[in-house]
Motif scaffolding. Structure first.
Motif, PDB file in Angstrom:
ATOM      1  N   THR A   1     -11.467  -7.261  -2.216  1.00 42.48           N
ATOM      2  CA  THR A   1     -11.329  -6.641  -3.531  1.00 42.48           C
ATOM      3  C   THR A   1     -10.399  -5.430  -3.469  1.00 42.48           C
ATOM      4  OG1 THR A   1     -13.565  -7.350  -4.059  1.00 42.48           O
ATOM      5  CG2 THR A   1     -12.604  -5.672  -5.478  1.00 42.48           C
ATOM      6  N   ALA A   2     -10.553  -4.601  -2.448  1.00 41.21           N
ATOM      7  CA  ALA A   2      -9.693  -3.415  -2.321  1.00 41.21           C
ATOM      8  C   ALA A   2      -8.237  -3.823  -2.143  1.00 41.21           C
ATOM      9  CB  ALA A   2     -10.147  -2.572  -1.131  1.00 41.21           C
ATOM     10  N   GLU A   3      -8.028  -4.905  -1.374  1.00 42.97           N
ATOM     11  CA  GLU A   3      -6.653  -5.379  -1.177  1.00 42.97           C
ATOM     12  C   GLU A   3      -6.074  -5.923  -2.481  1.00 42.97           C
ATOM     13  OE1 GLU A   3      -6.726  -6.578   3.584  1.00 42.97           O
ATOM     14  OE2 GLU A   3      -7.445  -8.015   2.101  1.00 42.97           O
ATOM     15  N   ARG A   4      -6.905  -6.620  -3.237  1.00 39.88           N
ATOM     16  CA  ARG A   4      -6.406  -7.156  -4.512  1.00 39.88           C
ATOM     17  C   ARG A   4      -6.080  -6.014  -5.486  1.00 39.88           C
ATOM     18  NH1 ARG A   4      -9.904 -11.633  -3.429  1.00 39.88           N
ATOM     19  NH2 ARG A   4     -11.662 -10.586  -4.412  1.00 39.88           N
ATOM     20  N   ASP A   5      -6.887  -4.947  -5.447  1.00 38.17           N
ATOM     21  CA  ASP A   5      -6.608  -3.792  -6.314  1.00 38.17           C
ATOM     22  C   ASP A   5      -5.285  -3.130  -5.933  1.00 38.17           C
ATOM     23  OD1 ASP A   5      -8.945  -4.305  -7.604  1.00 38.17           O
ATOM     24  OD2 ASP A   5     -10.091  -2.681  -6.663  1.00 38.17           O
ATOM     25  N   ALA A   6      -5.079  -2.968  -4.642  1.00 38.26           N
ATOM     26  CA  ALA A   6      -3.821  -2.347  -4.185  1.00 38.26           C
ATOM     27  C   ALA A   6      -2.636  -3.209  -4.596  1.00 38.26           C
ATOM     28  CB  ALA A   6      -3.846  -2.161  -2.663  1.00 38.26           C
ATOM     29  N   PHE A   7      -2.791  -4.518  -4.400  1.00 39.15           N
ATOM     30  CA  PHE A   7      -1.732  -5.437  -4.805  1.00 39.15           C
ATOM     31  C   PHE A   7      -1.455  -5.314  -6.307  1.00 39.15           C
ATOM     32  CE2 PHE A   7      -0.630  -9.478  -6.756  1.00 39.15           C
ATOM     33  CZ  PHE A   7       0.591  -9.711  -6.139  1.00 39.15           C
TER      34      PHE A   7
ATOM     35  N   ARG B   1      -1.715  -2.818  -8.236  1.00 36.56           N
ATOM     36  CA  ARG B   1      -0.947  -1.605  -8.593  1.00 36.56           C
ATOM     37  C   ARG B   1       0.557  -1.859  -8.483  1.00 36.56           C
ATOM     38  NH1 ARG B   1      -5.285   0.909  -5.769  1.00 36.56           N
ATOM     39  NH2 ARG B   1      -4.078   1.104  -3.850  1.00 36.56           N
ATOM     40  N   VAL B   2       0.949  -2.643  -7.499  1.00 39.10           N
ATOM     41  CA  VAL B   2       2.375  -2.975  -7.392  1.00 39.10           C
ATOM     42  C   VAL B   2       2.745  -4.014  -8.451  1.00 39.10           C
ATOM     43  CG1 VAL B   2       4.230  -3.704  -5.854  1.00 39.10           C
ATOM     44  CG2 VAL B   2       2.222  -2.530  -4.907  1.00 39.10           C
ATOM     45  N   ARG B   3       1.909  -5.031  -8.564  1.00 45.85           N
ATOM     46  CA  ARG B   3       2.180  -6.107  -9.525  1.00 45.85           C
ATOM     47  C   ARG B   3       2.405  -5.554 -10.935  1.00 45.85           C
ATOM     48  NH1 ARG B   3      -2.982  -9.014 -10.872  1.00 45.85           N
ATOM     49  NH2 ARG B   3      -3.042  -7.191 -12.238  1.00 45.85           N
ATOM     50  N   ASP B   4       1.613  -4.555 -11.308  1.00 41.39           N
ATOM     51  CA  ASP B   4       1.718  -4.013 -12.662  1.00 41.39           C
ATOM     52  C   ASP B   4       3.009  -3.238 -12.892  1.00 41.39           C
ATOM     53  OD1 ASP B   4      -0.688  -5.180 -13.098  1.00 41.39           O
ATOM     54  OD2 ASP B   4      -1.866  -3.330 -13.001  1.00 41.39           O
ATOM     55  N   ARG B   5       3.765  -2.975 -11.841  1.00 36.60           N
ATOM     56  CA  ARG B   5       4.995  -2.194 -11.983  1.00 36.60           C
ATOM     57  C   ARG B   5       6.271  -3.024 -11.851  1.00 36.60           C
ATOM     58  NH1 ARG B   5       4.522   3.209 -10.391  1.00 36.60           N
ATOM     59  NH2 ARG B   5       6.791   3.193 -10.391  1.00 36.60           N
ATOM     60  N   VAL B   6       6.152  -4.251 -11.363  1.00 33.88           N
ATOM     61  CA  VAL B   6       7.370  -5.030 -11.100  1.00 33.88           C
ATOM     62  C   VAL B   6       7.756  -5.883 -12.306  1.00 33.88           C
ATOM     63  CG1 VAL B   6       6.958  -5.082  -8.612  1.00 33.88           C
ATOM     64  CG2 VAL B   6       6.140  -6.986 -10.061  1.00 33.88           C
ATOM     65  N   LEU B   7       8.951  -6.421 -12.249  1.00 31.55           N
ATOM     66  CA  LEU B   7       9.486  -7.234 -13.333  1.00 31.55           C
ATOM     67  C   LEU B   7       8.772  -8.572 -13.432  1.00 31.55           C
ATOM     68  CD1 LEU B   7      11.798  -7.397 -15.402  1.00 31.55           C
ATOM     69  CD2 LEU B   7      13.230  -8.375 -13.611  1.00 31.55           C
ATOM     70  N   LEU B   8       8.474  -9.166 -12.294  1.00 32.04           N
ATOM     71  CA  LEU B   8       8.013 -10.556 -12.264  1.00 32.04           C
ATOM     72  C   LEU B   8       7.228 -10.794 -10.976  1.00 32.04           C
ATOM     73  CD1 LEU B   8       8.220 -13.527 -13.284  1.00 32.04           C
ATOM     74  CD2 LEU B   8      10.442 -13.666 -12.171  1.00 32.04           C
TER      75      LEU B   8
ATOM     76  N   TRP C   1       0.791  -2.201   5.483  1.00 32.62           N
ATOM     77  CA  TRP C   1       0.676  -1.450   4.220  1.00 32.62           C
ATOM     78  C   TRP C   1       0.705   0.074   4.440  1.00 32.62           C
ATOM     79  CZ3 TRP C   1      -3.388  -4.104   0.476  1.00 32.62           C
ATOM     80  CH2 TRP C   1      -2.931  -5.414   0.198  1.00 32.62           C
ATOM     81  N   GLN C   2       0.532   0.497   5.711  1.00 30.47           N
ATOM     82  CA  GLN C   2       0.613   1.930   6.001  1.00 30.47           C
ATOM     83  C   GLN C   2       2.002   2.330   6.505  1.00 30.47           C
ATOM     84  OE1 GLN C   2      -2.295   0.048   7.112  1.00 30.47           O
ATOM     85  NE2 GLN C   2      -3.020   0.722   5.099  1.00 30.47           N
ATOM     86  N   GLY C   3       2.910   1.418   6.565  1.00 35.78           N
ATOM     87  CA  GLY C   3       4.255   1.720   7.062  1.00 35.78           C
ATOM     88  C   GLY C   3       4.397   1.547   8.561  1.00 35.78           C
ATOM     89  N   GLY C   4       3.329   1.099   9.237  1.00 38.13           N
ATOM     90  CA  GLY C   4       3.380   0.889  10.685  1.00 38.13           C
ATOM     91  C   GLY C   4       3.876  -0.502  11.045  1.00 38.13           C
ATOM     92  N   PRO C   5       3.897  -0.798  12.333  1.00 38.57           N
ATOM     93  CA  PRO C   5       4.419  -2.087  12.795  1.00 38.57           C
ATOM     94  C   PRO C   5       3.693  -3.270  12.169  1.00 38.57           C
ATOM     95  CG  PRO C   5       4.003  -0.624  14.655  1.00 38.57           C
ATOM     96  CD  PRO C   5       3.425   0.046  13.455  1.00 38.57           C
ATOM     97  N   ALA C   6       4.460  -4.319  11.860  1.00 40.36           N
ATOM     98  CA  ALA C   6       3.896  -5.503  11.203  1.00 40.36           C
ATOM     99  C   ALA C   6       3.519  -6.577  12.211  1.00 40.36           C
ATOM    100  CB  ALA C   6       4.915  -6.069  10.210  1.00 40.36           C
ATOM    101  N   THR C   7       3.843  -6.353  13.466  1.00 41.00           N
ATOM    102  CA  THR C   7       3.744  -7.427  14.453  1.00 41.00           C
ATOM    103  C   THR C   7       2.321  -7.922  14.681  1.00 41.00           C
ATOM    104  OG1 THR C   7       3.884  -5.642  16.058  1.00 41.00           O
ATOM    105  CG2 THR C   7       5.853  -6.980  15.749  1.00 41.00           C
ATOM    106  N   GLY C   8       1.321  -7.115  14.332  1.00 35.38           N
ATOM    107  CA  GLY C   8      -0.057  -7.544  14.536  1.00 35.38           C
ATOM    108  C   GLY C   8      -0.590  -8.418  13.415  1.00 35.38           C
ATOM    109  N   GLY C   9       0.176  -8.612  12.359  1.00 32.20           N
ATOM    110  CA  GLY C   9      -0.316  -9.365  11.203  1.00 32.20           C
ATOM    111  C   GLY C   9      -1.133  -8.469  10.299  1.00 32.20           C
ATOM    112  N   GLY C  10      -2.151  -9.031   9.629  1.00 30.82           N
ATOM    113  CA  GLY C  10      -2.982  -8.261   8.706  1.00 30.82           C
ATOM    114  C   GLY C  10      -2.313  -8.057   7.372  1.00 30.82           C
ATOM    115  N   GLN C  11      -2.295  -6.780   6.903  1.00 31.50           N
ATOM    116  CA  GLN C  11      -1.680  -6.444   5.607  1.00 31.50           C
ATOM    117  C   GLN C  11      -0.182  -6.241   5.792  1.00 31.50           C
ATOM    118  OE1 GLN C  11      -3.862  -2.832   4.988  1.00 31.50           O
ATOM    119  NE2 GLN C  11      -5.485  -3.852   3.808  1.00 31.50           N
TER     120      GLN C  11
ATOM    121  N   ALA D   1      -0.895   2.568  -1.055  1.00 23.44           N
ATOM    122  CA  ALA D   1      -1.752   3.596  -0.462  1.00 23.44           C
ATOM    123  C   ALA D   1      -2.530   4.378  -1.515  1.00 23.44           C
ATOM    124  CB  ALA D   1      -0.891   4.570   0.357  1.00 23.44           C
ATOM    125  N   ALA D   2      -2.078   4.300  -2.794  1.00 23.04           N
ATOM    126  CA  ALA D   2      -2.617   5.195  -3.843  1.00 23.04           C
ATOM    127  C   ALA D   2      -4.120   5.019  -4.034  1.00 23.04           C
ATOM    128  CB  ALA D   2      -1.890   4.945  -5.152  1.00 23.04           C
TER     129      ALA D   2
END
Lengths: 269, 269
Positions: B177-183, B185-192, B240-250, B268-269
């Motif tokens: 749920t927290a991940e969907r909420d964070a997503f 926030r971005v979705r509501d700002r983009v064009l499509l 999602w924190q700006g760190g390395p993506a190599t571990g997968g996850g978010q 992050a908001a």
């Protein structure tokens, strides 16, 4: 006035050939714009609600010019330009780019939709995916896919229980709260749900790859060709109440009548 | 021990050639099962959570056999079989069918993922779509698409504001749920926003068709090749924190650093 039961074999062949010719024209016009930088930059301003692209207009103009030359007696209903009244009793229904958002994003899941209708509704249809080079055609005794692997027969699946079914939709983007709730009742019973394929989902249903497509807010242009292709492949397409799908709106398409009855019952619950 | 900075040009060419060879092998093995009736009926029992298909295993075995013969000194991490320890400092990361659900449903948006990593992470990657015949390759000075229209250069878009951005995700299927909420926030700002493309969305980002991909719950196998391809095309991939993506996850992948900063701030908001 003509209808599907009053066409002789030579005329049927001519109409199928015209479907292929129209799809070829639309393929050329849409591919000229697909993944082009021009499209991306010009369309950003109007993309948000109902993107109308140069591809849409160019393809529909090319198809209308073909019909004016080869089928001047037939009517035309197209998404981009005013209707043309016919004298034959037959009408072509054209949606040159179904899935404009997917088109703008560069996906290979938009399509060109072409249908031929009589007073009873669509009886010949094409779903064409120009970039992949796939054409799903159904009606007048034909049900076939031409694609990267040559020609194969379109035939829907025998899946007879929702628990084994694969469901596609363009939700969560489309629909009212009540529509989303109805959709969720089906989604919660199926094996697998996938999102966001536009008209390509109907093509997969006709090809026997998936079992159900449920949508809302469709326009008549969006459903005419899928309806003809899916019926020709053995499937069922109605509105959510089991009535005619030709008006668009809430649509449910199923691989076979048994599955369709189960989906209708949950959508109405 | 080898790393990306200690490969001479001949060795670099060899590694790029091996990427193509591996992708060709995987193409053959996966297409043998794609849209086959056998697959559909055999896999229904186990489809619900993590479908493992014959295609997955056959393609990974073929790729492992190639690597044993041509790169015996390198390690292998594959989704289907145990890891192979290497001696060179380089490791191949293989996901023979990314998007197994899309594969099972017959869509053209699954892919074969191949990456080459050193201690710093992936530096050469391939996203291959066998049915369309599209191969997105990036790293070691290359950034290119080979597809139905020949070869073109991969280059991400200059979009510098979220309000103009096209976002892809596999949500709503994945995430807390927290991940969907964070997503959201971005979705509501983009064009499509578009859904359900699996690894194909990363390929579209590298090809300059879309601007953002946001996902959660990824495995390291899922992100290694996209990361290399997108970086080679000018994009940015982190968690999602700006760190390395190599571990997968978010994971958040962006067309450029300016857009990436805006997405990170909303996540992050």
């Amino acid at each position: 006035m003509l209808d599907r039961d009053r066409l002789d074999d030579a005329v049927k062949e001519q109409y199928v050939a015209s479907c292929h010719a129209l799809a070829e024209l639309a393929r050329r016009e849409t591919l000229a714009w697909f993944r082009s930088a021009q499209l991306t930059s010009d369309s950003k301003q109007t993309l948000e609600f109902d993107p109308v692209t140069e591809a849409d207009r160019a393809a529909e103009q090319a198809m209308r010019a073909y019909l004016a030359r080869h089928h001047p007696e037939d009517g035309i209903l197209g998404e981009e330009f005013p209707p043309v009244a016919g004298r034959s009793g037959l009408t072509w229904v054209l949606d040159p780019v179904d899935g404009t958002r997917g088109f703008l994003a560069g996906t290979p899941c938009w399509g060109v939709l072409i249908a031929l209708t009589d007073a009873q509704g669509p009886f010949l249809g094409v779903i064409d995916q120009p970039y992949i080079g796939e054409r799903f055609l159904g009606g007048l005794g034909q049900a076939q896919l031409d694609g990267p692997r040559g020609r194969s027969r379109l035939c829907t699946r025998p899946t007879d229980d929702l628990s084994q079914a694969i469901l596609f939709t363009t939700f969560p983007e489309i629909g009212t709260t009540a529509e989303r709730d109805a959709f969720a009742r089906v989604r919660d019973r199926v094996l697998l749900t996938r999102y966001g394929m536009d008209c390509y989902a109907y093509a997969l249903l006709a090809a026997g790859q998936i079992d159900l497509v449920i949508e809302a807010g469709l326009k008549p242009f969006d459903i005419a060709a899928p309806l003809a292709v899916i019926r020709a492949a053995g499937g069922v397409v109605t509105d959510w109440q089991g009535g005619p799908a030709t008006g668009g709106g809430q649509i449910v398409a199923s691989a076979n009548p048994r599955l369709h009855a189960q989906a209708l019952s949950l959508l109405a619950a």
